[in-house]
Design a protein around this motif. Structure first.
Motif, PDB file in Angstrom:
ATOM      1  N   VAL A 104       0.843  -1.203   0.000  1.00  0.00           N
ATOM      2  CA  VAL A 104       0.000   0.000   0.000  1.00  0.00           C
ATOM      3  C   VAL A 104       0.873   1.245   0.000  1.00  0.00           C
ATOM      4  N   ALA A 105       1.863   1.268   0.897  1.00  0.00           N
ATOM      5  CA  ALA A 105       2.720   2.445   1.029  1.00  0.00           C
ATOM      6  C   ALA A 105       3.510   2.714  -0.248  1.00  0.00           C
ATOM      7  N   LYS A 106       4.073   1.663  -0.845  1.00  0.00           N
ATOM      8  CA  LYS A 106       4.893   1.854  -2.050  1.00  0.00           C
ATOM      9  C   LYS A 106       4.068   2.382  -3.218  1.00  0.00           C
ATOM     10  N   TYR A 107       2.842   1.885  -3.364  1.00  0.00           N
ATOM     11  CA  TYR A 107       2.016   2.351  -4.474  1.00  0.00           C
ATOM     12  C   TYR A 107       1.458   3.754  -4.216  1.00  0.00           C
ATOM     13  N   LEU A 108       1.394   4.161  -2.949  1.00  0.00           N
ATOM     14  CA  LEU A 108       0.990   5.531  -2.643  1.00  0.00           C
ATOM     15  C   LEU A 108       2.136   6.517  -2.824  1.00  0.00           C
ATOM     16  N   VAL A 109       3.358   6.085  -2.511  1.00  0.00           N
ATOM     17  CA  VAL A 109       4.503   6.990  -2.515  1.00  0.00           C
ATOM     18  C   VAL A 109       5.152   7.106  -3.889  1.00  0.00           C
ATOM     19  N   THR A 110       5.328   5.978  -4.592  1.00  0.00           N
ATOM     20  CA  THR A 110       6.127   5.948  -5.827  1.00  0.00           C
ATOM     21  C   THR A 110       5.703   6.968  -6.886  1.00  0.00           C
ATOM     22  N   PRO A 111       4.389   7.126  -7.190  1.00  0.00           N
ATOM     23  CA  PRO A 111       4.023   8.083  -8.251  1.00  0.00           C
ATOM     24  C   PRO A 111       4.392   9.517  -7.926  1.00  0.00           C
ATOM     25  N   PHE A 112       4.576   9.810  -6.647  1.00  0.00           N
ATOM     26  CA  PHE A 112       4.811  11.200  -6.246  1.00  0.00           C
ATOM     27  C   PHE A 112       6.207  11.402  -5.644  1.00  0.00           C
ATOM     28  N   SER A 113       7.069  10.372  -5.742  1.00  0.00           N
ATOM     29  CA  SER A 113       8.374  10.455  -5.084  1.00  0.00           C
ATOM     30  C   SER A 113       9.376  11.302  -5.864  1.00  0.00           C
ATOM     31  N   GLY A 114       9.180  11.413  -7.186  1.00  0.00           N
ATOM     32  CA  GLY A 114      10.069  12.251  -7.992  1.00  0.00           C
ATOM     33  C   GLY A 114      11.520  11.845  -7.852  1.00  0.00           C
ATOM     34  N   ASP A 115      12.386  12.804  -7.491  1.00  0.00           N
ATOM     35  CA  ASP A 115      13.812  12.523  -7.349  1.00  0.00           C
ATOM     36  C   ASP A 115      14.190  12.270  -5.891  1.00  0.00           C
ATOM     37  N   CYS A 116      13.250  11.756  -5.140  1.00  0.00           N
ATOM     38  CA  CYS A 116      13.482  11.436  -3.718  1.00  0.00           C
ATOM     39  C   CYS A 116      14.625  10.427  -3.599  1.00  0.00           C
ATOM     40  N   ASN A 117      15.564  10.673  -2.661  1.00  0.00           N
ATOM     41  CA  ASN A 117      16.682   9.739  -2.512  1.00  0.00           C
ATOM     42  C   ASN A 117      16.223   8.451  -1.829  1.00  0.00           C
ATOM     43  N   ASP A 118      17.058   7.420  -1.895  1.00  0.00           N
ATOM     44  CA  ASP A 118      16.674   6.085  -1.421  1.00  0.00           C
ATOM     45  C   ASP A 118      16.356   6.067   0.070  1.00  0.00           C
ATOM     46  N   ASP A 126      15.232   8.545   2.058  1.00  0.00           N
ATOM     47  CA  ASP A 126      13.946   9.193   2.326  1.00  0.00           C
ATOM     48  C   ASP A 126      12.782   8.329   1.834  1.00  0.00           C
ATOM     49  N   TYR A 127      12.970   7.694   0.672  1.00  0.00           N
ATOM     50  CA  TYR A 127      11.923   6.809   0.131  1.00  0.00           C
ATOM     51  C   TYR A 127      11.686   5.641   1.076  1.00  0.00           C
ATOM     52  N   TYR A 128      12.777   5.076   1.589  1.00  0.00           N
ATOM     53  CA  TYR A 128      12.672   3.943   2.527  1.00  0.00           C
ATOM     54  C   TYR A 128      11.884   4.340   3.775  1.00  0.00           C
ATOM     55  N   ARG A 157       8.011   3.106   4.892  1.00  0.00           N
ATOM     56  CA  ARG A 157       7.856   2.367   6.171  1.00  0.00           C
ATOM     57  C   ARG A 157       6.894   3.089   7.107  1.00  0.00           C
ATOM     58  N   LEU A 158       7.012   4.400   7.209  1.00  0.00           N
ATOM     59  CA  LEU A 158       6.136   5.150   8.104  1.00  0.00           C
ATOM     60  C   LEU A 158       4.689   5.120   7.611  1.00  0.00           C
ATOM     61  N   ILE A 159       4.488   5.253   6.313  1.00  0.00           N
ATOM     62  CA  ILE A 159       3.130   5.189   5.764  1.00  0.00           C
ATOM     63  C   ILE A 159       2.564   3.784   5.942  1.00  0.00           C
ATOM     64  N   ALA A 160       3.407   2.765   5.762  1.00  0.00           N
ATOM     65  CA  ALA A 160       2.955   1.388   5.957  1.00  0.00           C
ATOM     66  C   ALA A 160       2.453   1.167   7.383  1.00  0.00           C
TER      67      ALA A 160
END
Length: 480
Positions: A123-137, A139-141, A145-148
């Motif tokens: 759930v978290a990955k599909y919510l974050v990925t489209p809007f992550s842009g140039d987010c570094n690894d 911050d993405y991690y 995890r926090l959204i999950a």
């Protein structure tokens, strides 16, 4: 506290109520089955048949037929045993408590917490990925995890507070995922009408068949249809359990049609080789076809995974609740919150482990280890039908499945299990050993009844503390 049981007519009693009607039951089955499999599994199925489109559809249809055989078999068992608890109750009544405990052990110790963690991460990955842009690894991690954890805690909270609320949430998420698939299917049909049929030519050609990949293809198909068995975990909460067979048939027929149409849609826009190289087929499809609107599919996939997560939390905790009520798990897990009439302790106890597993990079491996074992317990459960047909031919049941259907289900899954041990012997053996480790806990918790006084006092004190903490008591109305 309102009466939970329409059949007893009792008032002001603490118990789980019969609140699930026909449509909510269908929503739970469809919502759990349509998780993320249809968005991911097409790749693994195609890989197992060397990219052959025709044989991939054969596997999809075969797995649907096998799922229907298993679902109807479970429906007969649910009509024979009026208790909730699903596989635990079926195995316990037929083959004894030790084997039933091992089933609970695999779910409590590994599959339950890891499945919740994995679905929350999806759930978290599909919510974050489209809007992550140039987010570094890093911050993405942290963001995923926090959204999950937030998603997990929110869904558990809703399930702890209200059964009707969790039922309505499941219906909402099921509608959302069907809308998402409708967008994919509708787009694909438009492309098909426009003449994009080149990927359907010579559908049964295989260039370099590798038998070792076939179990993965079948497991992916089984995974895509998995979840139909969960409704038997909540038998005591269904208003008219005799209609479960209709709910099962309607749900799986609908899911099969949707899956086949979704695969047709994928193939109108992507070649088999492109699907094989894609980690998430639906995402690749959306980027190619929907372009700037591709993020909508990511959101629908996230809601689909959330529906699967909600169904997992709702149904699995009922199995833990019943196992504790039968005396095979800590007593506090058999208790119900005095005001909300939900099995709050059974849900809350396993959440800390799931939160920890969110931060474990190899959490997916835990599920892989027990895939064969999980399938084996499903086979053992279906074996209850021929066993009782032989031992207790007059056992009452409102629905009886033709014996050939459970036999087909058993033979198919035994073949897949054997192929799995052949292709991944180390992983499958580790899963088996992990399962057998549960016998140690079975002896300590269930067989060893004359424990030393200090140990027994510690167990009793823990149960009483948790009972007060969760404001819960034993069920006051017999609902089975």
């Amino acid at each position: 506290m309102a009466s939970p049981d329409e059949k007893t007519g009792a008032v002001d009693k603490v118990a789980l109520g019969r609140v699930l009607g026909f449509l909510p039951s269908v929503a739970f089955i469809v919502g759990i089955v349509i998780g993320t499999g249809i968005f991911i599994s097409p790749t693994a199925i195609l890989r197992g048949v060397d990219g052959s489109v025709g044989w991939a559809f054969v596997i999809w249809i075969t797995c649907a037929g096998v799922a229907m055989c298993g679902a109807l078999s479970y429906t007969e068992l649910a009509s024979s045993f009026t208790k909730s608890g699903g596989e635990f109750i079926f195995i316990k009544e037929a083959f004894g408590p030790a084997l039933a405990f091992l089933r609970i052990w695999t779910l409590v110790a590994v599959l339950g917490p890891s499945s919740v963690a994995v679905q929350s991460l999806i759930v978290a990955k599909y919510l974050v990925t489209p809007f992550s842009g140039d987010c570094n690894d890093e911050d993405y991690y942290l963001a995923t995890r926090l959204i999950a954890i937030c998603v997990m805690c929110l869904i558990v909270f809703i399930n702890c507070v209200s059964v009707p609320a969790s039922s309505k949430l499941q219906t909402l998420l099921t509608v959302a995922k069907v809308i998402g698939l409708a967008v994919i299917i509708g787009t694909g049909l438009v492309l098909l009408i426009q003449g994009h049929t080149e990927n359907f030519k010579d559908p049964f050609v295989i260039r370099d068949f590798q038998p070792a990949l076939l179990p993965t293809a079948f497991y992916s198909g089984i995974f895509a249809y998995a979840g139909w068995d969960y409704i038997t975990c909540v038998t005591e909460e269904i208003k008219k359990p005799e209609k479960t067979v209709i709910a099962m048939f309607v749900s799986l027929t609908f899911v099969t049609i949707v899956y086949l149409l979704a695969n047709v849609a994928y193939l109108t826009a992507m070649t088999p080789d492109e699907i094989l190289s894609s980690g998430a087929v639906a995402a690749s499809f959306s980027v190619r076809v929907l372009k700037n609107w591709s993020w909508t599919i990511w959101i629908f996939v996230a809601m689909s995974a959330a529906g699967n997560l909600n169904g997992l939390v709702f149904t699995r905790c009922r199995m833990f609740f019943v196992a504790a009520r039968e005396g095979y798990l800590p007593e506090v897990m058999s208790m119900i919150h005095v005001r909300m009439n939900t099995p709050l302790p059974a849900m809350a106890v396993s959440i800390p482990v799931s939160i920890i597993l969110v931060f474990v990079s190899d959490v997916y491996v835990l599920i892989d280890f027990l895939t064969s074992v999980d399938t084996a317990f499903t086979v053992i459960t279906v074996m209850v039908i021929p066993y009782f047909r032989w031992k207790q031919p007059d056992r009452p049941s409102s629905f009886r499945v033709p014996l050939v259907l459970p036999v087909i289900f058993i033979l198919f899954n035994v073949f897949v299990i054997l192929m799995s041990f052949y292709s991944t012997p180390v992983r499958s053996t580790l899963g088996l050993l992990t399962t057998l480790l549960g016998l140690v806990f079975y002896y300590f918790g269930c067989v060893w009844t004359n424990k030393p006084v200090p140990i027994q006092n510690a167990i009793d004190s823990s149960n009483r503390f948790l009972q007060k903490f969760f404001l819960s008591v034993r069920q006051e109305v017999k609902t089975y």
